[in-house]
Design a protein around this motif. Structure first.
Motif, PDB file in Angstrom:
ATOM      1  N   ASN A  74      24.347 -61.593  61.434  1.00 47.89           N
ATOM      2  CA  ASN A  74      24.631 -60.672  62.535  1.00 47.89           C
ATOM      3  C   ASN A  74      25.852 -59.797  62.253  1.00 47.89           C
ATOM      4  N   GLU A  75      26.800 -60.317  61.458  1.00 50.32           N
ATOM      5  CA  GLU A  75      27.964 -59.513  61.101  1.00 50.32           C
ATOM      6  C   GLU A  75      27.574 -58.429  60.090  1.00 50.32           C
ATOM      7  N   THR A  76      26.704 -58.782  59.160  1.00 52.65           N
ATOM      8  CA  THR A  76      26.221 -57.800  58.185  1.00 52.65           C
ATOM      9  C   THR A  76      25.456 -56.692  58.892  1.00 52.65           C
ATOM     10  N   GLU A  81      28.543 -48.613  68.387  1.00 50.44           N
ATOM     11  CA  GLU A  81      29.153 -49.621  69.252  1.00 50.44           C
ATOM     12  C   GLU A  81      28.613 -51.025  69.012  1.00 50.44           C
ATOM     13  N   ALA A  82      27.812 -51.196  67.958  1.00 51.20           N
ATOM     14  CA  ALA A  82      27.220 -52.507  67.679  1.00 51.20           C
ATOM     15  C   ALA A  82      28.279 -53.513  67.231  1.00 51.20           C
ATOM     16  N   THR A  83      28.204 -54.713  67.778  1.00 53.48           N
ATOM     17  CA  THR A  83      29.049 -55.829  67.354  1.00 53.48           C
ATOM     18  C   THR A  83      28.128 -56.992  66.980  1.00 53.48           C
ATOM     19  N   PRO A  84      28.653 -58.008  66.290  1.00 54.15           N
ATOM     20  CA  PRO A  84      27.799 -59.128  65.885  1.00 54.15           C
ATOM     21  C   PRO A  84      27.078 -59.827  67.032  1.00 54.15           C
ATOM     22  N   THR A  85      27.625 -59.762  68.243  1.00 53.41           N
ATOM     23  CA  THR A  85      26.987 -60.455  69.369  1.00 53.41           C
ATOM     24  C   THR A  85      25.885 -59.624  70.024  1.00 53.41           C
ATOM     25  N   ASP A  86      25.655 -58.427  69.522  1.00 54.00           N
ATOM     26  CA  ASP A  86      24.687 -57.524  70.151  1.00 54.00           C
ATOM     27  C   ASP A  86      23.295 -57.589  69.528  1.00 54.00           C
TER      28      ASP A  86
END
Length: 260
Positions: free
Chosen positions: A31-33, A75-80
Motif C-alpha cells: 500500500n505504501e508503494t 492526495e493518496a496515502t497508504p491507508t486509502d
C-alpha cells in the motif's frame, strides 16, 4: 590505444552485475508503494480528476488493491487503498473502487505476469489518443516502449462493463502498454514500480513525439538498437532505483510524508 575492443555484451553483463550489487531495492509494503506511485504520477502531471486508476494484484485470487474512489493521485496515502473482488465488492478497507477499473480484471485474468496496472488521461498521451496516433519510437527515452506499446484505434466507451475489458485486454495482448484512441493509456507492469516507470516514460514519449512532429516526419530508431535499449532500460535494478528516486522527489517537494 592498443586495448582490443570488447563486445557490448561484456559491458552489459558487467553493468547488470554491478547494478544488482549497488542499486539495492527498497522494501516497502504494497500500500505504501501504491501511494508513492500515485504521488509520482501527480508529480509528473498525470492527474486527471478521478479518471486516473491504479491497481495491484492481491495475493487473494481474483482480487486486487486500488485507490478508493473519490480521491486524486495527489492526495493518496497508504491507508486509502482497498481490496476488491472481481465484482468490485470491497473485501478490505473502506470505500468503493472506481467502477471503471472493471476492465483491470480482464487484463489480470489474461496476463498472469502482470502485477500492476495504471490508466490515466495524462495530457500528452491523451493528445496522441485524441489524434488517434500510435507511438513512434524515435528517441532513446522512448525505447522502454519499443515493440511494447499497442494501439486501440476505436474507443469502446466508458469501461464500466465487461465488454470493454474484453476489448482492451485483447488489444493489449502481451505488451506492456497501450494507447487507447479517444481515451488515454494503460501500462501493465510486472511490479508497481515497473507500471509507474512505464507510465512516466510513456507520457514523456508522447510529449516528445508531438513536439518533434513540428520539425517534420519522425525518424524511428533502428529496430535492433531499440530492442537493445528496451531490454537495458527495463532492467529491474534500473526500474526500481528510478522509482525510489522519484519517490524521494515527492518527499523533497512536500508531496508526501512517507518514509523512503
Amino acid at each position: 590505444m592498443n586495448q582490443a575492443l570488447r563486445a557490448k555484451e561484456y559491458f552489459d553483463d558487467r553493468a547488470t552485475r554491478e547494478m544488482a550489487q549497488h542499486l539495492k531495492e527498497t522494501a516497502r509494503p504494497l500500500n505504501e508503494t501504491l501511494a508513492y506511485a500515485c504521488r509520482i504520477l501527480a508529480m509528473t502531471g498525470q492527474e486527471a480528476g478521478l479518471a486516473g486508476q491504479i491497481s495491484a494484484r492481491s495475493e487473494r485470487p481474483d482480487a486486487y488493491w486500488t485507490l478508493r474512489f473519490g480521491l486524486g493521485f495527489d492526495e493518496a496515502t497508504p491507508t486509502d487503498f482497498i481490496e476488491v473482488d472481481r465484482d468490485l465488492n470491497t473485501l478490505t478497507g473502506d470505500g468503493m473502487a472506481n467502477p471503471a477499473t472493471r476492465f483491470h480484471l480482464w487484463v489480470y485474468e489474461a496476463r498472469p505476469d502482470v502485477q500492476s496496472l495504471i490508466h490515466t488521461h495524462s495530457p500528452w498521451a491523451s493528445a496522441l489518443a485524441a489524434a488517434r496516433q500510435p507511438l513512434v519510437i524515435a528517441h532513446m527515452d522512448m525505447t522502454p516502449l519499443h515493440d511494447d506499446c499497442a494501439f486501440l484505434a476505436d474507443w469502446p466507451g466508458v469501461p464500466i462493463a465487461d465488454q470493454e475489458g474484453v476489448i482492451i485486454s485483447g488489444a493489449l495482448g502481451q505488451k506492456k502498454a497501450i494507447i487507447l484512441a479517444n481515451h488515454g493509456y494503460l501500462t501493465a507492469g510486472q511490479s508497481i514500480e515497473e507500471a509507474t516507470y512505464l507510465s512516466v516514460y510513456l507520457e514523456r514519449a508522447a510529449r516528445m513525439q508531438i513536439r518533434a512532429q513540428a520539425f517534420g516526419p519522425l525518424q524511428p530508431v533502428d529496430g535492433v538498437l531499440a530492442k537493445e535499449a528496451h531490454d537495458y532500460l527495463l532492467k529491474r535494478s534500473i526500474v526500481n532505483a528510478t522509482f525510489s528516486y522519484w519517490a524521494r522527489q515527492t518527499v523533497q517537494q512536500g508531496m508526501s510524508s512517507f518514509t523512503v
